[in-house]
Structures are given as C-alpha cells and as structure tokens.
Design an enzyme around this catalytic site. Structure first.
Site, short mmCIF file in Angstrom:
data_model
loop_
_atom_site.label_atom_id
_atom_site.label_comp_id
_atom_site.label_asym_id
_atom_site.label_seq_id
_atom_site.Cartn_x
_atom_site.Cartn_y
_atom_site.Cartn_z
N ARG A 109 0.82 -1.25 0.13
CA ARG A 109 0.12 0.03 0.01
C ARG A 109 0.94 1.27 0.00
O ARG A 109 1.75 1.39 0.91
CB ARG A 109 -0.92 0.06 1.14
CG ARG A 109 -1.63 1.35 1.36
CD ARG A 109 -2.66 1.23 2.34
NE ARG A 109 -3.85 0.60 1.98
CZ ARG A 109 -5.20 0.40 2.59
NH1 ARG A 109 -5.37 1.18 3.60
NH2 ARG A 109 -6.14 -0.06 1.86
N HIS A 136 -7.32 0.53 -6.31
CA HIS A 136 -7.48 -0.17 -5.28
C HIS A 136 -8.45 -1.53 -5.76
O HIS A 136 -9.25 -1.69 -5.50
CB HIS A 136 -8.53 0.63 -4.26
CG HIS A 136 -8.52 0.06 -3.00
ND1 HIS A 136 -7.60 -1.04 -2.72
CD2 HIS A 136 -9.09 0.17 -1.95
CE1 HIS A 136 -7.68 -1.49 -1.38
NE2 HIS A 136 -8.77 -0.46 -0.87
N GLN A 139 -10.11 -3.97 -3.48
CA GLN A 139 -11.39 -3.73 -2.91
C GLN A 139 -12.49 -3.80 -3.88
O GLN A 139 -13.38 -4.57 -3.85
CB GLN A 139 -11.50 -2.07 -2.63
CG GLN A 139 -12.78 -1.67 -2.06
CD GLN A 139 -12.99 -2.22 -0.49
OE1 GLN A 139 -12.19 -2.31 0.22
NE2 GLN A 139 -14.05 -2.70 -0.41
N ASP A 225 -17.15 7.01 -1.61
CA ASP A 225 -16.06 6.92 -1.04
C ASP A 225 -15.72 8.15 -0.07
O ASP A 225 -16.39 8.94 -0.33
CB ASP A 225 -14.80 6.60 -1.86
CG ASP A 225 -13.43 6.10 -1.16
OD1 ASP A 225 -13.56 5.95 0.12
OD2 ASP A 225 -12.39 6.06 -2.04
N CYS A 265 -16.28 1.28 0.70
CA CYS A 265 -14.93 0.52 0.86
C CYS A 265 -14.50 0.59 2.32
O CYS A 265 -14.05 -0.24 2.80
CB CYS A 265 -13.90 0.81 -0.15
SG CYS A 265 -13.45 2.63 0.19
N ARG A 293 -13.33 -8.99 1.54
CA ARG A 293 -11.93 -8.76 1.04
C ARG A 293 -11.05 -9.97 1.61
O ARG A 293 -10.23 -10.35 0.76
CB ARG A 293 -11.28 -7.44 1.89
CG ARG A 293 -11.95 -6.24 1.66
CD ARG A 293 -11.36 -5.66 0.26
NE ARG A 293 -9.85 -5.43 0.37
CZ ARG A 293 -9.25 -4.57 0.91
NH1 ARG A 293 -9.78 -3.35 1.31
NH2 ARG A 293 -7.85 -4.49 0.72
N1 NVA Z 1 -9.92 6.35 -1.38
C1 NVA Z 1 -9.54 6.09 -0.16
C2 NVA Z 1 -9.78 4.58 0.10
C3 NVA Z 1 -9.59 4.00 1.56
C4 NVA Z 1 -9.61 2.56 1.63
C5 NVA Z 1 -7.98 6.45 0.14
O1 NVA Z 1 -7.39 6.33 -1.02
O2 NVA Z 1 -7.75 6.90 1.13
N1 CP Z 2 -11.21 -0.27 2.36
C1 CP Z 2 -9.75 -0.45 2.96
O1 CP Z 2 -9.02 -0.71 2.06
O2 CP Z 2 -9.94 -0.18 4.09
P1 CP Z 2 -8.46 -0.24 5.01
O3 CP Z 2 -7.80 1.27 4.65
O4 CP Z 2 -8.93 -0.09 6.44
O5 CP Z 2 -7.38 -1.18 4.65
#
Ligand code: NVA
Ligand code: CP
Length: 310
Positions: A109, A136, A139, A225, A265, A293
């Site tokens: 990540r 992502h 997800q 989101d 998500c 997930r």
């Molecule tokens: N769009 C959000 C998703 C979090 C799971 C982010 O990137 O923070």
């Molecule tokens: N939806 C998702 O990726 O959640 P986290 O940021 O908690 O991993």
C-alpha cells in the site's frame, strides 16, 4: 519464485487479469469462503510467506491479508515506512530485490502507482496492489464478489459512483470495461475521473452526470468513498466545500432500482459522503463487503502462487 511455477503474475491494477480469470477467482472465492464458514481447514500455502508493506494506514487490508494468509497455512511479515529502511530512502528497487529473495508474495500500500510498479519490476515474486493513489483493485474485487453473491452476474448492470474521481473510481472504470457493465459517474467539478489514468478502451462503459441524483437513476448498485483520500489531507478544507452535495442520501437510493445495493469501501464518514440512514439501512451491504476482502484475497493469493486448482 518457487521452482516449478510458470509465468509470474503481478496484480497491480484491475486490468492485469482478464474476464475469464475473474470468473475463475469468483468461483474459487465462493469455495474458499464456504470452507471458512464451515471451519474446514484449507492450508495450500503452508510455508509460504507474504510481506505486507504499508506506507499508508489500514485496518481492513491489514487484517484481511494477515488473517487470510494464516488461515491458508502461511505467515506474514508486516513492514511500514516508519519502521523499515523504506522510510530512510532506501531505493524501492533495492528493497524489492532483497525482500523478494526471502518471501513468496508481496502486498504493498503506497502513494504513486509508479512506486509499486518500480517494486514489481525488480521483484522475484508476485506483487499485489493494496491501494495506491491511482487504484484499489483488491477492494473492487471484493465489491464485485459481494454484488454477485447478492444479485448474480454484474454483466449488463449499472453501478453509480458518487463522489471523488479517485483510486476507487478509476478501478471501477477498469472493472466496467473488463466485466461489461456500465458505470454512472458524478463528481464535483475539478475532481473528475480521468479515463486516461484508468486506461479504458471502451468509452461506452461510462456515463458522466452533473448531478449525483441523476447518476443514481436506475442503478443496481450505488457506491461512494471518502471526500478526502489518504495523501490528500492538505486539500481537506476545499474538498469539504466542493463535495457538500455529493452525499448519498435516501432520495438518491430511491432513484436507483428498488433492490439496489449500497456499498462503501470504508472507513466511512456518516453525514459527509453518505447519510447514516443509507449506510446503516437495509440496502447497505458494507459489512459483507468488508468481510469479502479476506475471501477474495485468499483466492487471489492462491491463484498468484499456485495457479488454477484442479
Ligand atoms: N480512497 C480512499 C480509500 C480508502 C480505503 C483512500 O485512498 O484513502
Ligand atoms: N477499504 C480499505 O482498504 O480499508 P483499509 O484502509 O482499512 O485497509
């Protein structure tokens, strides 16, 4: 890579797999989930190790990959920027060369997709995108599996995206292109999706709407989101103003199909991108979505490490 494995695959964005590979993964997910629910041991990844690298915060991604890997008989190594040399400017290529000599699979990540790609280019083992600024995919894999579980095939259906043209939106766009559904998109001005980032060939899979209510009309799934994704915190104040009308509410759900689902998500901000009565209401499947997930990622890890089973 373990001897005997043929072509190594990474999962860096949704379009890294074909429709028929997704069909296989969704079938495997259902089998793996059923085994888990029946407390049946299934440990095809005994002695395999997954390295998880987090340069951004996480709850679901961390727990789902970690629990999933242990359930399949493997183990995990958890690294963050702060407690590894990644935070002290060791080149990502060098980190990839070293880490991938010691583990079988890597989940990352991070911020720019290019960093993930740089790692993958120097990795001896498959690399999975656990979220970047651009995409992502794990997800959306879970979201589509959840849709199929509840409503059957997503082909020919309509998904409404309300909110930021972000990593989730880009990935939905790739999924629409590959799996043959239509994405209705409504974003505030200045936060539009960029079809070039998503790299979709078929422009017909997306329809853009000025008003979020119009995007929801006739949709089989309404999804949104956070207004401010990780890494964009400096823009928070401007985003709070720009996104004020992009809050999924009861009226928007009423404009969708009568049996439309709501997904998010997570983490969610009730009263910002979604009203509490929607996310906590009867059409919401966010808890199944989050649980899934783990099941889809188990199928994905099995596929990347062992190929097709049977
Ligand atoms: N769009 C959000 C998703 C979090 C799971 C982010 O990137 O923070
Ligand atoms: N939806 C998702 O990726 O959640 P986290 O940021 O908690 O991993």
């Amino acid at each position: 890579m373990k001897p005997g494995m043929s072509l190594m695959k990474h999962y860096l964005q949704f379009k890294d797999l074909r429709a028929e590979e997704y069909a296989y993964l969704f079938e495997r997910t259902a089998i793996i989930k059923k085994r888990f629910k029946n407390y049946e041991k299934y440990q095809p990844l005994t002695d395999r190790t997954l390295a998880m690298i987090f340069e951004k915060a996480s709850t679901r991604t961390r727990v789902s990959f970690e629990a999933g890997m242990y359930q399949m008989g493997g183990s995990v190594v958890h690294l963050t920027t702060g407690d590894s040399q990644l935070g002290r400017a060791e080149p990502v290529e060098d980190s990839a060369r070293v880490i991938s000599r010691m583990v079988d699979l890597v989940m990352i990540r991070t911020y720019e997709q290019s960093k993930l790609e740089g790692f993958a280019a120097h990795s001896r083992v498959p690399v999975i995108n656990g979220l970047t600024n651009e995409y992502h995919p794990c997800q959306i894999l879970a979201d589509i599996f959840t849709f199929i579980e509840q409503r059957g095939s997503i082909k020919g259906r309509t998904v409404a995206w309300v909110g930021d043209g972000n990593n989730m939106a880009n990935t939905w766009l790739q999924a629409a292109d590959i799996l043959g559904f239509t994405l209705h998109v409504s974003t505030p001005r200045g936060y539009e999706i960029d079809a070039k980032v998503a790299g979709v060939s078929n422009k017909d899979c997306v329809q853009v709407f000025k008003r979020p209510l119009d995007a929801c009309r006739g949709a089989h799934l309404v999804t949104t989101d956070v207004w401010t994704s990780m890494g964009y915190e400096a823009e928070n104040e401007a985003r709070q103003k720009a996104f004020a009308d992009w809050c999924v509410n009861r009226e928007m759900m009423a404009a969708a199909q009568p049996d439309a689902l709501f997904m998010h998500c997570l983490p969610a901000h009730r009263g910002e991108e979604v009203e509490a009565e929607v996310i906590d209401g009867p059409q919401s499947v966010v808890w199944d979505e989050a649980e899934n997930r783990m099941h889809v990622q188990k199928a994905l890890m099995e596929y990347l490490l062992l190929g097709r089973i049977g």
